[in-house]
Design a protein around this motif. Structure first.
Motif, PDB file in Angstrom:
ATOM      1  N   ASP A 179       3.715   9.977 -10.135  1.00 34.42           N
ATOM      2  CA  ASP A 179       3.247   9.661 -11.490  1.00 34.42           C
ATOM      3  C   ASP A 179       4.001   8.483 -12.090  1.00 34.42           C
ATOM      4  OD1 ASP A 179       1.332  11.731 -11.586  1.00 34.42           O
ATOM      5  OD2 ASP A 179       2.872  13.192 -12.119  1.00 34.42           O
ATOM      6  N   ALA A 180       4.220   7.454 -11.277  1.00 33.08           N
ATOM      7  CA  ALA A 180       4.988   6.299 -11.744  1.00 33.08           C
ATOM      8  C   ALA A 180       4.273   4.980 -11.453  1.00 33.08           C
ATOM      9  CB  ALA A 180       6.375   6.296 -11.094  1.00 33.08           C
ATOM     10  N   ASP A 181       2.952   5.005 -11.343  1.00 33.00           N
ATOM     11  CA  ASP A 181       2.220   3.784 -11.020  1.00 33.00           C
ATOM     12  C   ASP A 181       2.408   2.741 -12.131  1.00 33.00           C
ATOM     13  OD1 ASP A 181       0.692   2.083  -9.553  1.00 33.00           O
ATOM     14  OD2 ASP A 181      -1.234   3.032 -10.022  1.00 33.00           O
ATOM     15  N   ARG A 182       2.352   1.468 -11.729  1.00 37.98           N
ATOM     16  CA  ARG A 182       2.551   0.366 -12.651  1.00 37.98           C
ATOM     17  C   ARG A 182       1.266  -0.440 -12.810  1.00 37.98           C
ATOM     18  NH1 ARG A 182       7.228  -2.888  -9.889  1.00 37.98           N
ATOM     19  NH2 ARG A 182       6.140  -4.519 -11.064  1.00 37.98           N
ATOM     20  N   ALA A 183       0.852  -0.641 -14.062  1.00 39.80           N
ATOM     21  CA  ALA A 183      -0.379  -1.384 -14.332  1.00 39.80           C
ATOM     22  C   ALA A 183      -0.260  -2.846 -13.935  1.00 39.80           C
ATOM     23  CB  ALA A 183      -0.737  -1.271 -15.815  1.00 39.80           C
ATOM     24  N   ASP A 184       0.970  -3.369 -13.905  1.00 38.50           N
ATOM     25  CA  ASP A 184       1.154  -4.796 -13.617  1.00 38.50           C
ATOM     26  C   ASP A 184       1.359  -5.082 -12.133  1.00 38.50           C
ATOM     27  OD1 ASP A 184       3.634  -3.516 -13.461  1.00 38.50           O
ATOM     28  OD2 ASP A 184       4.725  -5.363 -13.939  1.00 38.50           O
ATOM     29  N   LEU A 185       1.304  -4.041 -11.287  1.00 44.75           N
ATOM     30  CA  LEU A 185       1.639  -4.237  -9.874  1.00 44.75           C
ATOM     31  C   LEU A 185       0.381  -4.433  -9.042  1.00 44.75           C
ATOM     32  CD1 LEU A 185       3.840  -4.337  -7.752  1.00 44.75           C
ATOM     33  CD2 LEU A 185       3.703  -1.844  -7.547  1.00 44.75           C
ATOM     34  N   ALA A 199       6.326  -9.938  -7.719  1.00 46.77           N
ATOM     35  CA  ALA A 199       5.452  -8.855  -8.170  1.00 46.77           C
ATOM     36  C   ALA A 199       6.188  -7.517  -8.189  1.00 46.77           C
ATOM     37  CB  ALA A 199       4.229  -8.771  -7.261  1.00 46.77           C
ATOM     38  N   LEU A 200       7.089  -7.296  -7.224  1.00 47.77           N
ATOM     39  CA  LEU A 200       7.834  -6.038  -7.162  1.00 47.77           C
ATOM     40  C   LEU A 200       8.855  -5.918  -8.285  1.00 47.77           C
ATOM     41  CD1 LEU A 200       8.727  -5.361  -3.407  1.00 47.77           C
ATOM     42  CD2 LEU A 200       7.039  -4.180  -4.823  1.00 47.77           C
ATOM     43  N   GLY A 201       9.501  -7.015  -8.655  1.00 43.52           N
ATOM     44  CA  GLY A 201      10.582  -6.937  -9.613  1.00 43.52           C
ATOM     45  C   GLY A 201      11.822  -6.345  -8.967  1.00 43.52           C
ATOM     46  N   ALA A 215       0.833  -1.200   0.000  1.00 43.13           N
ATOM     47  CA  ALA A 215       0.000   0.000   0.000  1.00 43.13           C
ATOM     48  C   ALA A 215       0.871   1.254   0.000  1.00 43.13           C
ATOM     49  CB  ALA A 215      -0.928  -0.011   1.212  1.00 43.13           C
ATOM     50  N   ALA A 216       1.887   1.274   0.864  1.00 45.97           N
ATOM     51  CA  ALA A 216       2.781   2.433   0.923  1.00 45.97           C
ATOM     52  C   ALA A 216       3.617   2.550  -0.342  1.00 45.97           C
ATOM     53  CB  ALA A 216       3.681   2.332   2.147  1.00 45.97           C
ATOM     54  N   TYR A 217       4.030   1.409  -0.896  1.00 44.98           N
ATOM     55  CA  TYR A 217       4.839   1.395  -2.116  1.00 44.98           C
ATOM     56  C   TYR A 217       4.059   2.012  -3.283  1.00 44.98           C
ATOM     57  CZ  TYR A 217       8.043  -0.560  -5.638  1.00 44.98           C
ATOM     58  OH  TYR A 217       8.950  -0.726  -6.660  1.00 44.98           O
ATOM     59  N   THR A 218       2.834   1.550  -3.487  1.00 43.27           N
ATOM     60  CA  THR A 218       2.039   2.055  -4.613  1.00 43.27           C
ATOM     61  C   THR A 218       1.634   3.513  -4.400  1.00 43.27           C
ATOM     62  OG1 THR A 218       0.040   1.115  -3.589  1.00 43.27           O
ATOM     63  CG2 THR A 218       1.169  -0.214  -5.257  1.00 43.27           C
TER      64      THR A 218
END
Length: 440
Positions: free
Chosen positions: A86-92, A111-113, A76-79
């Motif tokens: 402005d760097a959200d990831r659609a695959d996360l 999931a994080l990569g 939650a904090a990461y996203t």
């Protein structure tokens, strides 16, 4: 601006002075017995892995904890960090979790990569914040500056409670301490000055303290709208951070009427008890011990100082998640003073300060004057080093008062309510001392 450096809850990390640290193993963490490496490596997914297993292995309730909650708080904090930048990831997304600590971590790490270092730091902060424990922290100790500390010099405010504002605070918020010679002192900012706004943001919204101004207080230049209580005059002043003179914690004392001695103890630092006892070697009729603003410190100093006022008393209990609680007792090697004890407390009296105050109250060792304490005493913390040089502070036990009562989040009530006001500070009056003298 208002920043608790080396507060009671992070005393372990701040006190580290041994030679270079051994890097923490990939699967966990090591006790923080040395300073972090300089320069420190960047925060990585492995750092988050260490923090995750460190909490599960070392936190008070870690062995019985639902590990999925840690990973949920972390992501939650990461996203949220990614979205703010402005760097959200659609695959996360959070993968399906089973409650198995090892397999859940593998799915989470996949999931994080490779991970974003700044977002990973936010994830560790969020994971620890999800414990809702005032003595659980994640810190990144900064190497000492060759130029010394910098800041505005405003080091205390009436609503301050550690690194946050007291949710029970009532308006107005006012300055309680300004360092001599600091940028704030040169701008004629004084104790008692009421903080109306910070960078244009009001300190209170209605009758509730505005926690959002904490972020505005860390800017290099801060604009304060101040009201002086003695004149009612309001002014706005801009203060730029500058060099500060180090102010080591020190015990101070002075005689009071009626054969009493006033002693101010700003923290339970190493050797504090003996310094107080030395100030009382004349064995005064009464001791007015001022613990206002005391953020805590060593439980050993608490039991030693209490030993000057009583022997054979239980001062508190440290309780593991399972098993019997361990009683803490007065240090009976300390000679008794035979003095009457009056203790001054406030909402900034936290951790070991509350340990002392509860022991005085529950054992009927003296009188408490001022306001209820902070309620920030979940349990003493130990430090654990991660591979990026950061430190996790985690309690392994829970604190209970001498009557086995929970003080954490509640605080210790006083016998006589005597809060300090802005006008008191501005005019040099002290309602706590005045009440103490009336009782003598």
């Amino acid at each position: 601006m208002i920043k608790a450096i080396c507060a009671a809850v992070v005393v372990t990390a701040c006190a580290m002075s041994a030679p270079a640290a051994t890097p923490a193993p990939a699967s966990g963490c090591l006790p923080a017995t040395a300073p972090p490496p300089n320069p420190a490596p960047p925060t990585s997914v492995n750092t988050l892995r260490q923090a995750y297993f460190c909490v599960l292995d070392n936190y008070y309730s870690g062995p019985a904890m639902d590990s999925t909650g840690l990973l949920k708080s972390a992501l939650a904090a990461y996203t949220q960090h990614l979205m703010r930048n402005d760097a959200d990831r659609a695959d996360l997304h959070l993968p399906a979790l089973t409650g198995n600590r090892d397999s859940d971590w593998k799915a989470f790490a996949k999931a994080l990569g490779t991970g974003d270092p700044a977002a990973l730091r936010a994830a560790i902060t969020g994971m620890v914040a999800g414990l809702h424990d005032n003595h659980a922290r994640w810190i990144r100790p900064a190497p000492p500056s060759e130029d010394g500390p910098v800041g505005t010099g405003i080091v205390g405010a009436s609503a301050q409670q550690g690194d946050r504002f007291d949710p029970a605070a009532r308006p107005p918020m006012f300055i309680t301490q300004v360092l001599p010679g600091s940028p704030a002192a040169k701008a004629d900012v004084r104790p008692g000055d009421i903080l109306v706004k910070v960078n244009g943001v009001p300190t209170f919204i209605g009758d509730k303290v505005n926690q959002s101004i904490l972020d505005t207080l860390t800017t290099e230049t801060v604009r304060l709208t101040l009201k002086r209580p003695t004149s009612g005059r309001t002014r706005t002043v801009s203060i730029k951070q500058g060099p500060l003179t180090r102010q080591p914690l020190a015990v101070t004392s002075k005689p009071l009427p009626g054969g009493a001695t006033y002693v101010r103890l700003p923290g339970f630092f190493d050797g504090a008890a003996d310094k107080v006892i030395a100030a009382l070697r004349s064995k005064p009729k009464a001791v007015v011990l001022d613990l206002r603003g005391n953020g805590g410190g060593s439980p050993r100093e608490v039991t030693r100082l209490l030993g000057a006022f009583a022997h054979g008393k239980i001062t508190s209990y440290f309780c593991p998640l399972k098993g019997d609680c361990t009683p803490n007792r007065t240090d009976d090697s300390v000679p008794l003073l035979g003095s009457r004890l009056i203790v001054l407390t406030d909402r900034a009296c936290a951790s070991a300060c509350e340990d002392f105050s509860a022991a005085v109250r529950d054992n009927d060792l003296g009188t408490l004057i001022g306001t209820r304490t902070a309620g920030a005493i979940s349990g003493p913390s130990s430090g654990y080093l991660l591979d990026d040089g950061s430190v996790l502070l985690l309690p392994k036990v829970r604190h209970l008062g001498p009557a086995r009562e929970i003080i954490d989040t509640i605080g210790v009530p006083v016998d006589h309510h005597a809060p300090m006001t802005a006008l008191d500070l501005a005019t040099g009056r002290d309602p706590g001392v005045a009440k103490a003298l009336s009782l003598l």
